[in-house]
Structure formats: C-alpha cells, structure tokens
Scaffold this motif. Sequence first.
Motif: not given
Length: 213
Positions: A57-61
């Motif tokens: 799952r894409p998860y960018t911070a």
Amino acid sequence: VPKCVTVEGPRETTFGVSYKFPDFGENDERMKPSIIVSQQTPPITVQRKNYAANTVRPYTAKHDITGTEGAMRYTTRDDCRVRICARAVTASPRAPKRMYLYVDLIDDEKEAQKDAEKKRASQDEITKQKKENSAIQRNLNSVEGQMRSMIQKADSILKTADYAKEQEMAFHDQTVALTRSSIWWPVVQLIVLLVMGFTQANHIVKFFKRHHI
C-alpha cells in the motif's frame, strides 16, 4: 535531483530519521528542502504470486527542513523497503549543499521506559503528601512499563520471523526452479551430441561408398 537511501523491514516498524543540514541558508527558508519517505515492494517476496503483501500500500510522508538539524519518524504499514530521499531545491552541481542522514530503528523499550519515567515523575509531584501510596504506585508503573516493553518486543520478534520466513520460502522457490533447469540442460546437450554423431557417421559412410573405399 533528490539523493536517496533504502532500508528494509517488516510491517509496523518505526524508523527514526535524523538529519544535519549545515549549509541551510536564507533561500532555504523560502524554498524549504524536505525529506520524503515512501514504501516500496521488497526484492524477493514480490516474485511470489500468493504472497499476501505482494501489493504494498502506498504510504508517503514528507518532512520540511526548517533548520540545520532535526528528526522525523516513519512507521511502515507492510513488509517492504523504505526509500528515504533528501531534496534541496536550492542545491545544484555548481553550488552543492551538504546533508547528513542517520536512520535507526526506534527502540520501543527505551520509549516505554521514558513514558514510565514521566509517569513516575508526575506521580511524585502528586504523592508528596502520600508517601506510603507513592511507593506502591511507582512499582506498579514500573511493572506496567516492563510488561508493555516485553509485549512489544515479542510482537516485533514474531513479525520479523514471519517476514524472514516469507523471504526464505521465496528464495527456496528460486532454488528449485534453478535445479529443474539444470536437470534438463544436460539432457538437451546429450541429444544434440547424438544427432551430430549420427549425422557425421552417416556422412562418412556415404563418402566411403561414393569413392569405393
């Protein structure tokens, strides 16, 4: 062009990213440099069709840099690689800027101990007038912190073991495929040699007959 490093870990792992940016200047206050952290598919498990985490799952911070040093946290949601990129718009080949990154795992035990110490400190302020009850309360907080730390450690060990098991199974599948290929290749070579030998022998026999030798 952003400069990136990559680390790898199981799901729900918290990474601490510390940075130093000694060349931070006035232009950087307007066009803020940043650190971008994102999840990527791991190298081996992505090849297994039945692997539950095949689709990460894409998860960018994103963390804006506002000074010469700082830190951020990032917690993974899946078994994955984590790509950490530092980007400074004001940097160029003619005017490079130095940036240092330090990536480490957050120690849940230390965090739990800090929380327990904060609780004990607050309890000490309240229980100055109740010395008998304060000792019991401190012990309970300490035991609670140790139990929480042990539970988190056990959970982290189980997650890491599951992740390592999937990696090992994927590597085993690759080894089996290579073994099967190595079995058929000698058979093919032997068949080719037999066909070539038969052809050469037939050619020699015809040559002798044609020249009456």
